[in-house]
Design an enzyme around this catalytic site. Structure first.
Site, PDB file in Angstrom:
ATOM      1  N   LYS A   1       6.407   3.809   0.810  1.00 30.42           N
ATOM      2  CA  LYS A   1       5.006   3.393   0.859  1.00 30.42           C
ATOM      3  C   LYS A   1       4.727   2.627  -0.438  1.00 30.42           C
ATOM      4  CE  LYS A   1       0.310   5.308   1.448  1.00 30.42           C
ATOM      5  NZ  LYS A   1      -0.492   6.535   1.654  1.00 30.42           N
TER       6      LYS A   1
ATOM      7  N   SER B   1      -3.848   6.673   5.662  1.00 32.16           N
ATOM      8  CA  SER B   1      -3.538   5.434   4.979  1.00 32.16           C
ATOM      9  C   SER B   1      -2.077   5.014   5.072  1.00 32.16           C
ATOM     10  CB  SER B   1      -3.933   5.540   3.505  1.00 32.16           C
ATOM     11  OG  SER B   1      -3.105   6.473   2.841  1.00 32.16           O
TER      12      SER B   1
ATOM     13  N   SER C   1      -3.447  11.413   5.279  1.00 35.56           N
ATOM     14  CA  SER C   1      -2.784  10.100   5.297  1.00 35.56           C
ATOM     15  C   SER C   1      -1.307  10.088   5.667  1.00 35.56           C
ATOM     16  CB  SER C   1      -2.953   9.414   3.940  1.00 35.56           C
ATOM     17  OG  SER C   1      -4.251   8.915   3.804  1.00 35.56           O
TER      18      SER C   1
END
Lengths: 95, 484
Positions: free
Chosen positions: B76, B151, B175
């Site tokens: 990420k 997210s 998330s």
């Protein structure tokens, strides 16, 4: 809790953000909605409840006062917007 | 090769069925061909990946390999990677090339894993739909008009579309679990303090926790073996032995006591979802677990408490972006105030600004007790709910989200509609407990996430139950409609 234009201007100043004149109403209404959501908390009885800062109530760890990191000033300043002689440059603060 | 799990690829590499260079090239080609529509990557590290793969192949032939040597994966774009742009989905960090690695990044490098690139995300991890990224929205591989969740939407979508076998992610209010649920993959948020936050760009420091997204529980266990470590550079990291999470996957779950919180099966949950989750619970019951109803009475207060605590911590954390040391700086500032104001106003997107403003308001003079202190007190009530529940049960199961993947721009102008998307995931972060989402059914052709919540440091149990469930079901093997 209803947030007014003036409140938005004040907190934006505190947070160092600019909100355009034409966006003030929208932002005020969005923030009012968010604070409306969080206002549910006010109805909860929290007498004698200790605020929770860490899930497992861990405490800050202390270490010996020794140098453990190497100096990487050049690497760190290479990514800075403006530097000179190892210093970070900002607009003149004191006349 | 792209349909194989990490565990399978690891065996294939060891047996010499293919090289890491071949494997890496295969995934790089898939990203080049398919990510134009999905947009799950912000940066693809083609050259770095191929040279890491070459080094891995040398280690494998020298007999010096770990289970991760030569395995491609993605980070990420919140984890700092030395020499590779780390944007956190923001214009503010569009030019940021970290001079150091996050601890999670170093852990994977030490294993000889191959980083394919950095995945897309909501700006500064603030969002539940991946629509707030400066680099554009991510499309859910299950439908071109559907959000992947957020997210960590890029990580979940990339794993679902078989563009990477696994990806790192972070979870502050859901998330990891919510995008895993919406994309039909397996995601785990560990106990707060299990994975180092050093070099993981901060959103809300008392809630943020890194964890894996993969296709199976076995792969998630393999990832957590690498991600979990004690780190002196993160003072909230807990010093505790890291078990081999793969060693307990095959334990029997017979006699395990599992609680279903009645608050998670309320009218907030879509009726068809309810049915699917109940069916999944029956499967787990068949494996010998005892199911009982429990209560987490303060569940409803988790969203309001979160939307004080998270914005308050975000406004403090994001004050470091000042246009002076790194990140975006406005052109020709006339004075220091103008430098701060314009750099921040230009660098942050709308949702990030909104949360900074809410946080600054909640922390401003005269409001601290009414908001932040109150929220921290309610946070303890939420934690106490779980503490009582875990006296009776070993594990809690429920839905991950109220509904399956939703459409772009479908939450309207009121930001709180999006916030309620995380109603079932947020309480776990507030309490600091580990939580996991695994594919548990389908509704209207879309994946349904089954959420498992464990006691502190009981990640092994979450992975064990998930693995046993995946041995008798095939929801985790479903291929997205748009995956070629």
């Amino acid at each position: 809790m209803s947030i007014q234009r003036e409140d938005v201007e004040k907190i934006a100043r505190l947070a160092k953000l600019q909100i355009n004149e034409e966006q003030l109403e929208t932002v005020a209404s969005e923030l009012s909605n968010i604070l409306g959501l969080v206002d549910q908390l006010q109805a909860v009885n929290t007498d004698n409840i200790e605020p929770m800062a860490h899930p497992t109530d861990a405490v800050q760890i202390l270490r010996a006062d020794q140098v453990t990191e190497t100096n990487n000033r050049e690497a760190f300043q290479k990514i800075a917007p403006a530097t000179e002689n190892g210093l970070y440059l900002v607009p003149k603060v004191i006349e | 090769m792209h349909n194989k799990t990490v565990a399978e690829l690891s065996k294939g590499l060891a047996a010499g069925e293919y090289s890491s260079v071949e494997l890496t090239q295969h995934f790089l080609t898939r990203i080049a061909e398919q990510d134009t529509t999905i947009n799950s990557f912000i940066t693809v590290c083609e050259n770095e990946a191929l040279s890491e793969a070459k080094a891995a192949d040398e280690k494998i032939s020298a007999g010096d390999a770990t289970p991760w040597t030569g395995i491609p994966f993605a980070h990420k774009d919140i984890f700092c990677t030395q020499g590779v742009k780390t944007s956190c989905g923001s214009k503010m960090l569009d030019n940021f090339i970290p001079p150091y690695d996050a601890t999670v990044t170093s852990n994977f490098k030490q294993q000889g894993a191959v980083c394919l690139g950095k995945t897309n995300m909501d700006e500064f991890a603030m969002g539940s739909s991946n629509e707030s990224s400066y680099y554009g929205k991510v499309t859910n591989p299950w439908g071109e008009n559907l959000v992947p969740g957020g997210s960590s939407g890029g990580s979940a979508a990339a794993v679902a579309a078989r563009l990477t076998p696994a990806a790192t992610a972070t979870d502050t209010g859901g998330s990891i679990r919510q995008p895993s649920a919406l994309c039909g993959v397996t995601g785990l948020k560990p106990t707060y303090g299990r994975v180092s936050r050093y070099g993981m760009i901060a959103f809300a420091s008392s809630l943020d926790q890194g964890g894996p997204i993969a296709r199976t529980a076995e792969d998630a266990a393999m990832m957590l073996n690498v991600m979990a470590s004690y780190d002196k550079r993160d003072s909230t990291c807990i010093e505790r032995e890291v078990p081999d999470y793969t060693s307990t996957l095959n334990n029997s779950i017979e006699g395990m006591n599992i609680g279903l919180p009645k608050e998670f099966f309320s009218d907030k949950l879509d009726a068809k979802m309810q049915q699917q989750v109940q069916n999944a619970v029956k499967e787990i019951e068949k494996l010998g677990a005892n199911i009982k109803e429990i209560s987490l009475p303060h569940t409803e207060l988790s969203v309001p408490a979160y939307y004080i605590i998270a914005p308050a911590e975000c406004s403090a954390n994001l004050s470091r972006f000042d246009g002076v040391r790194y990140g975006h700086r406005c052109d020709n500032p006339k004075d220091l105030e103008d430098l701060y104001m314009r750099s921040r106003t230009e660098g942050f997107g709308d949702e990030v600004k909104r949360r900074i403003l809410v946080g600054a308001y909640a922390l401003s003079a005269g409001f601290y007790d009414a908001y932040y202190r109150k929220a921290q007190q309610v946070r303890r009530l939420i934690k106490n709910d779980f503490t009582s529940a875990f006296k009776d049960v070993d594990l809690i199961i429920g839905p991950t989200t109220p509904s399956p993947a939703f459409g772009f721009n479908s939450k309207g102008a009121d930001p709180t509609a999006m916030y309620l998307e995380d109603i079932f995931t947020i309480s776990t972060n507030l309490a600091g407990l580990p939580g996991m989402s695994i594919p548990g059914g389908m509704v209207n052709g879309l994946p349904v996430g089954l959420q498992l919540i464990g006691n502190y440091f009981d990640e092994s149990r979450l992975l064990n139950v998930s693995h046993q469930f995946q041995k008798v079901t095939d929801w985790h093997n479903k291929t997205p409609t748009n995956c070629r």
